[in-house]
Design a protein around this motif. Structure first.
Motif, PDB file in Angstrom:
ATOM      1  N   ASN A  80       0.825  -1.213   0.000  1.00  0.00           N
ATOM      2  CA  ASN A  80       0.000   0.000   0.000  1.00  0.00           C
ATOM      3  C   ASN A  80       0.855   1.256   0.000  1.00  0.00           C
ATOM      4  N   GLY A  81       1.917   1.254   0.774  1.00  0.00           N
ATOM      5  CA  GLY A  81       2.811   2.415   0.812  1.00  0.00           C
ATOM      6  C   GLY A  81       3.483   2.672  -0.528  1.00  0.00           C
ATOM      7  N   THR A  82       3.928   1.609  -1.173  1.00  0.00           N
ATOM      8  CA  THR A  82       4.568   1.764  -2.481  1.00  0.00           C
ATOM      9  C   THR A  82       3.575   2.238  -3.529  1.00  0.00           C
ATOM     10  N   ALA A  83       2.390   1.652  -3.544  1.00  0.00           N
ATOM     11  CA  ALA A  83       1.377   2.072  -4.515  1.00  0.00           C
ATOM     12  C   ALA A  83       0.995   3.530  -4.312  1.00  0.00           C
ATOM     13  N   ARG A  84       0.831   3.944  -3.068  1.00  0.00           N
ATOM     14  CA  ARG A  84       0.496   5.359  -2.797  1.00  0.00           C
ATOM     15  C   ARG A  84       1.611   6.285  -3.248  1.00  0.00           C
ATOM     16  N   ALA A  85       2.853   5.899  -2.965  1.00  0.00           N
ATOM     17  CA  ALA A  85       3.988   6.755  -3.349  1.00  0.00           C
ATOM     18  C   ALA A  85       4.086   6.898  -4.864  1.00  0.00           C
ATOM     19  N   ILE A  86       3.867   5.818  -5.588  1.00  0.00           N
ATOM     20  CA  ILE A  86       3.956   5.888  -7.051  1.00  0.00           C
ATOM     21  C   ILE A  86       2.821   6.737  -7.616  1.00  0.00           C
ATOM     22  N   ILE A  87       1.615   6.555  -7.101  1.00  0.00           N
ATOM     23  CA  ILE A  87       0.488   7.362  -7.595  1.00  0.00           C
ATOM     24  C   ILE A  87       0.698   8.836  -7.263  1.00  0.00           C
ATOM     25  N   GLU A  88       1.255   9.134  -6.105  1.00  0.00           N
ATOM     26  CA  GLU A  88       1.546  10.531  -5.770  1.00  0.00           C
ATOM     27  C   GLU A  88       2.621  11.120  -6.678  1.00  0.00           C
ATOM     28  N   ASN A  89       3.551  10.281  -7.159  1.00  0.00           N
ATOM     29  CA  ASN A  89       4.563  10.775  -8.102  1.00  0.00           C
ATOM     30  C   ASN A  89       3.952  11.160  -9.435  1.00  0.00           C
ATOM     31  N   TYR A  90       2.807  10.589  -9.761  1.00  0.00           N
ATOM     32  CA  TYR A  90       2.076  10.952 -10.969  1.00  0.00           C
ATOM     33  C   TYR A  90       1.054  12.054 -10.670  1.00  0.00           C
ATOM     34  N   SER A  91       1.299  12.848  -9.652  1.00  0.00           N
ATOM     35  CA  SER A  91       0.313  13.799  -9.136  1.00  0.00           C
ATOM     36  C   SER A  91      -0.283  14.767 -10.165  1.00  0.00           C
ATOM     37  N   PRO A  92       0.418  15.246 -11.154  1.00  0.00           N
ATOM     38  CA  PRO A  92      -0.321  16.086 -12.104  1.00  0.00           C
ATOM     39  C   PRO A  92      -1.371  15.293 -12.882  1.00  0.00           C
ATOM     40  N   LEU A  93      -1.121  14.013 -13.082  1.00  0.00           N
ATOM     41  CA  LEU A  93      -2.040  13.180 -13.850  1.00  0.00           C
ATOM     42  C   LEU A  93      -3.038  12.464 -12.943  1.00  0.00           C
ATOM     43  N   LEU A  94      -2.574  11.853 -11.890  1.00  0.00           N
ATOM     44  CA  LEU A  94      -3.426  11.044 -11.017  1.00  0.00           C
ATOM     45  C   LEU A  94      -3.598  11.691  -9.655  1.00  0.00           C
ATOM     46  N   LYS A  95      -4.755  11.419  -9.061  1.00  0.00           N
ATOM     47  CA  LYS A  95      -5.029  11.857  -7.691  1.00  0.00           C
ATOM     48  C   LYS A  95      -5.143  10.618  -6.823  1.00  0.00           C
ATOM     49  N   LEU A  96      -4.494  10.637  -5.687  1.00  0.00           N
ATOM     50  CA  LEU A  96      -4.551   9.499  -4.773  1.00  0.00           C
ATOM     51  C   LEU A  96      -5.969   9.270  -4.261  1.00  0.00           C
TER      52      LEU A  96
END
Length: 151
Positions: A80-96
């Motif tokens: 869960n921590g890794t998935a959240r961190a990766i999605i946050e790195n895509y922050s202009p495109l994706l929202k957690l």
């Protein structure tokens, strides 16, 4: 006098049919909607495929990270921590906040661990265009299953 008047009328009539000053406006009015649909289609499908690739990457990296855990709860925490961190790195495109991340052991098989991510594509606010452009799914998802411990 009647022949000169008739000749003048004919010349005026011919000039009206040969005038093409409004043709550009009519051509633009006919082709602009098609062109705009093509451009918006490229943008919408680009966003969709970028979202799909990003959540597939996040799920696979989270599953890979979960192999380092010793217990199921530790694996869930790492995934869960890794998935959240990766999605946050895509922050202009994706929202957690638009992603649903679930992880845990596969039921019925104690040697497998599963990471699933479902993303709400409607968070982009493109509902109006989705009526005009067929989008494959409103909620793209990724599901990755790995064996923990390498056995």
């Amino acid at each position: 006098m009647s022949t000169s008047c008739r000749a003048g009328t004919t010349a005026l009539f011919d000039r009206g049919w040969n005038d093409s000053s409004g043709a550009t406006v009519i051509e633009f009015a006919l082709l602009a909607p098609v062109f705009l649909m093509l451009v918006f289609g490229i943008i919408v499908y680009g966003l969709f495929f970028a979202t799909d690739i990003a959540i597939t990457y996040a799920a696979s990296e989270a599953a890979r990270t979960s192999e380092a855990g010793l217990s199921d709860s530790e694996r869930e925490s790492l995934a869960n921590g890794t998935a959240r961190a990766i999605i946050e790195n895509y922050s202009p495109l994706l929202k957690l906040s638009s992603a649903t991340i679930t992880s845990g052991p596969v039921t019925g098989n104690s040697g497998l661990f599963q990471v699933s991510i479902i993303y709400n594509f409607q968070s982009f606010g493109l509902e109006g265009l989705s009526r005009l452009l067929p989008i494959p799914t409103v909620n793209p998802s990724a599901n990755v299953i790995v064996s923990h411990g390498g056995y």
